[in-house]
Design an enzyme around this catalytic site. Structure first.
Site, PDB file in Angstrom:
ATOM      1  N   LYS A   1       4.199  37.011 -29.241  1.00 27.85           N
ATOM      2  CA  LYS A   1       3.161  36.861 -28.510  1.00 27.85           C
ATOM      3  C   LYS A   1       3.288  37.142 -26.965  1.00 27.85           C
ATOM      4  O   LYS A   1       3.279  38.663 -25.859  1.00 27.85           O
ATOM      5  CB  LYS A   1       2.010  36.264 -28.203  1.00 27.85           C
ATOM      6  CG  LYS A   1       0.206  35.587 -27.512  1.00 27.85           C
ATOM      7  CD  LYS A   1      -0.056  34.764 -27.952  1.00 27.85           C
ATOM      8  CE  LYS A   1       0.177  33.769 -27.233  1.00 27.85           C
ATOM      9  NZ  LYS A   1      -0.154  33.980 -25.847  1.00 27.85           N
ATOM     10  N   ASN A   2       3.630  36.245 -26.248  1.00 31.58           N
ATOM     11  CA  ASN A   2       4.330  36.239 -24.570  1.00 31.58           C
ATOM     12  C   ASN A   2       4.565  37.397 -23.738  1.00 31.58           C
ATOM     13  O   ASN A   2       5.509  37.711 -23.475  1.00 31.58           O
ATOM     14  CB  ASN A   2       4.214  34.549 -24.260  1.00 31.58           C
ATOM     15  CG  ASN A   2       3.197  33.909 -24.090  1.00 31.58           C
ATOM     16  OD1 ASN A   2       2.408  34.329 -24.386  1.00 31.58           O
ATOM     17  ND2 ASN A   2       3.428  32.456 -23.592  1.00 31.58           N
TER      18      ASN A   2
ATOM     19  N   CYS B   1     -10.301  27.916 -18.110  1.00 29.53           N
ATOM     20  CA  CYS B   1     -10.099  27.716 -19.383  1.00 29.53           C
ATOM     21  C   CYS B   1      -9.913  26.523 -19.737  1.00 29.53           C
ATOM     22  O   CYS B   1      -9.765  25.992 -19.380  1.00 29.53           O
ATOM     23  CB  CYS B   1      -8.349  29.123 -20.188  1.00 29.53           C
ATOM     24  SG  CYS B   1      -7.394  28.172 -19.943  1.00 29.53           S
TER      25      CYS B   1
ATOM     26  N   ARG C   1      -6.048  27.656 -14.229  1.00 28.92           N
ATOM     27  CA  ARG C   1      -4.733  28.478 -13.647  1.00 28.92           C
ATOM     28  C   ARG C   1      -5.582  29.744 -12.263  1.00 28.92           C
ATOM     29  O   ARG C   1      -5.726  30.500 -13.229  1.00 28.92           O
ATOM     30  CB  ARG C   1      -5.063  29.396 -15.292  1.00 28.92           C
ATOM     31  CG  ARG C   1      -4.296  28.902 -16.519  1.00 28.92           C
ATOM     32  CD  ARG C   1      -4.582  30.015 -17.479  1.00 28.92           C
ATOM     33  NE  ARG C   1      -3.652  29.400 -18.263  1.00 28.92           N
ATOM     34  CZ  ARG C   1      -3.018  30.449 -20.043  1.00 28.92           C
ATOM     35  NH1 ARG C   1      -2.875  30.951 -19.682  1.00 28.92           N
ATOM     36  NH2 ARG C   1      -2.762  29.400 -20.498  1.00 28.92           N
TER      37      ARG C   1
ATOM     38  N   ILE D   1      -4.201  31.809  -8.920  1.00 27.70           N
ATOM     39  CA  ILE D   1      -3.257  33.036  -9.242  1.00 27.70           C
ATOM     40  C   ILE D   1      -2.569  32.924  -7.841  1.00 27.70           C
ATOM     41  O   ILE D   1      -2.316  34.182  -7.364  1.00 27.70           O
ATOM     42  CB  ILE D   1      -4.719  34.145  -8.582  1.00 27.70           C
ATOM     43  CG1 ILE D   1      -5.450  34.175  -8.325  1.00 27.70           C
ATOM     44  CG2 ILE D   1      -4.446  34.454 -10.804  1.00 27.70           C
ATOM     45  CD1 ILE D   1      -5.990  35.413  -8.110  1.00 27.70           C
TER      46      ILE D   1
ATOM     47  N   ASP E   1       3.638  24.609 -24.681  1.00 31.88           N
ATOM     48  CA  ASP E   1       2.592  25.282 -25.620  1.00 31.88           C
ATOM     49  C   ASP E   1       2.817  24.711 -27.299  1.00 31.88           C
ATOM     50  O   ASP E   1       2.162  25.319 -28.566  1.00 31.88           O
ATOM     51  CB  ASP E   1       3.150  26.917 -26.030  1.00 31.88           C
ATOM     52  CG  ASP E   1       2.556  27.830 -24.818  1.00 31.88           C
ATOM     53  OD1 ASP E   1       1.462  27.108 -24.593  1.00 31.88           O
ATOM     54  OD2 ASP E   1       2.901  28.663 -24.697  1.00 31.88           O
TER      55      ASP E   1
ATOM     56  N   ARG F   1      -5.253  34.625 -31.963  1.00 34.02           N
ATOM     57  CA  ARG F   1      -5.360  35.495 -30.340  1.00 34.02           C
ATOM     58  C   ARG F   1      -3.754  35.243 -30.283  1.00 34.02           C
ATOM     59  O   ARG F   1      -3.306  36.206 -29.659  1.00 34.02           O
ATOM     60  CB  ARG F   1      -5.511  34.459 -28.872  1.00 34.02           C
ATOM     61  CG  ARG F   1      -6.965  34.491 -28.348  1.00 34.02           C
ATOM     62  CD  ARG F   1      -7.255  34.337 -27.654  1.00 34.02           C
ATOM     63  NE  ARG F   1      -6.029  33.909 -26.457  1.00 34.02           N
ATOM     64  CZ  ARG F   1      -5.199  32.993 -26.089  1.00 34.02           C
ATOM     65  NH1 ARG F   1      -6.419  32.192 -25.958  1.00 34.02           N
ATOM     66  NH2 ARG F   1      -4.811  33.388 -25.087  1.00 34.02           N
TER      67      ARG F   1
END
Ligand code: UD1
Length: 424
Positions: free
Chosen positions: A26-27, A122, A127, A129, A311, A403
């Site tokens: 996914k990443n 989240c 998170r 930026i 993760d 997801r």
């Protein structure tokens, strides 16, 4: 999409056996899809998994007038961004996915400006930026935050040296994509070293970009004037999905075979599982996992790659909650990634949190009940705990799991687990 009525039901206590096929990461695939914006030609990606995050990106590209053709059965994804239009900063799709901020780099390279709604917080952390924007600034891109948006502009992207205070995966990728077509060379110091960064560079280089050192702490991007049509591209296997199945074998005291692994990418997880007492034998892209041996408690600290992946932290916590002795887990990457602790507690785990540290005192058994997938990997941890728990575990909020995992119940069912999805 966010169907809160869907649940995954797991009846615990079954031994697993047989083989499971790992999907493409996914990443890796998310930034690669976004990177197609840099190159207005037809691009084919192979083996793309049907993940909610992938579908959101596909719909976003369609909203931007790109031609996108996706076959969920073969996983062939064809994208042509020739007709790409500028982003509508109010796009609902952007708000849906945290990784969508990665669109900024390629949009700036293509249009010299981009306005996007601020990525929200989240469950696992705030998170920020700032590192993305700091990197952009060094490339001659001015940005401004206000009224819930980030707006960035540039006349010309010019290569420069960028030092990241923290090796952020997203910032490294965004800067790398912004710099591909820049004037001159860009050097990213203290870059993230995750295998997915290496994979993105491999894809960009297959289109004629000139990137060296990706996968290491210092990445050099020699700006090029144009890109060419690449050959069909297959991203790397998902090391986190593989790790999740490795833990599944361990937590159910089973032996399984995992197809689609890269030993080097899995090293941090392999080393920890070895210390716990899980035996993994790798031949080529195949791994045999023997989870039947006696297990030991261990201490774990999550770190940027090649450290132990954040993760995998919830999944390994599920395993350690059933491993005799005290394990200490320190989360250094995200400040709030312990939402699953309360849910594991509902299942009978004995875990205390002190700031960024979780102290896991192994119990002899867990007992099924209703729990929630508080985020993607926390959801995986709930499935793993459910596979080992006595009785039935009902997992809610499973849109988080969708997801990042494709056909997860089917993959576990094929291994002999009693797991299914219900619509209530
Ligand atoms: C990516 C992965 C995610 C994984 C994470 C860490 C994707 C799509 N997602 O997320 O699965 O958990 O890497 O391995 O690849 N930070 C800042 N300022 C910034 C950017 C990040 O302070 O500008 C901080 C974050 O708050 C966090 C840490 O850096 O504490 C790591 O974040 P980052 O590496 O950027 O993760 P993502 O790219 O969001």
């Amino acid at each position: 999409m966010e169907d809160n009525m869907e649940k995954i039901i797991v009846k615990g206590g079954r031994e697993l056996h047989g083989e499971v096929d790992i999907s493409i990461a996914k990443n890796s695939v998310l930034p690669i899809i976004v990177a197609t914006i840099l190159n207005p030609t037809e691009i084919t990606l192979n083996k793309v998994p049907v993940l909610e995050d992938v579908i959101v990106l596909i719909n976003l590209l369609r909203e931007l007038q790109c031609e996108v053709d996706f076959s969920p059965i073969t996983g062939e994804l064809r994208i042509n961004t020739s007709n790409l239009k500028e982003l509508d900063p109010n796009s609902e799709l952007i708000r849906k996915m945290r990784a969508s901020f990665l669109i900024m780099g390629p949009m700036l390279a293509r249009f010299g400006r981009c306005k996007i709604s601020m990525p929200g917080g989240c469950n696992i952390g705030s998170r920020p930026i700032d590192l993305h924007l700091k990197g952009f600034k060094n490339l001659g891109i001015e940005s401004e935050i206000g009224y819930g948006y980030v707006e960035a502009k540039t006349e010309r992207i010019v290569g420069n040296r960028i030092y990241l205070d923290f090796p952020s995966v997203g910032a490294t990728e965004n800067i790398m994509m912004a710099a591909v077509l820049a004037d001159g060379d860009t050097i990213i110091e203290n870059a993230a070293e995750e295998p997915e960064i290496w994979d993105l560079a491999r894809f960009l280089n297959s289109m004629g970009a000139k990137i060296e050192g990706a996968g290491y702490g210092k990445i050099t991007i020699h700006g090029v004037n144009e890109l060419k049509r690449p050959k069909p591209f297959t991203p790397i296997f998902d090391r986190i999905e593989a790790g999740t199945f490795m833990v599944a074998a361990a937590i159910t005291n089973s032996k399984i075979t995992i197809n689609g692994v890269n030993e080097e990418h899995l090293m941090p997880t392999l080393e920890k599982l070895k210390e716990i007492g899980v035996q993994c034998t790798i031949t080529g892209e195949k791994m045999f996992v023997d989870g039947t041996l006696r297990k030991n408690s261990v201490d774990i600290k999550t770190m940027p790659y090649p450290g132990f992946p954040t993760d995998m932290q919830p999944q390994i916590m599920a395993l350690l909650s059933l491993t005799k002795g005290v394990s200490v887990i320190t989360e250094t990457v995200f400040e709030n990634r312990f939402m699953h602790v309360g849910e594991l507690g509902r299942l009978g785990a004995n875990i205390k949190i002190d700031g960024r540290v979780a102290i896991v005192d192994g119990v002899s058994n867990l007992t099924g009940c209703e729990v929630k997938a508080t985020d993607l990997r926390a959801g995986a941890a709930m499935i793993l705990a459910g596979l080992a728990a006595n009785g039935q575990t009902e997992i809610g909020d499973i849109y988080h799991i969708d997801r990042g995992y494709t056909n997860i119940e089917e993959k576990f069912r094929n291994l002999g687990a009693d797991i299914y999805r219900v619509h209530r």
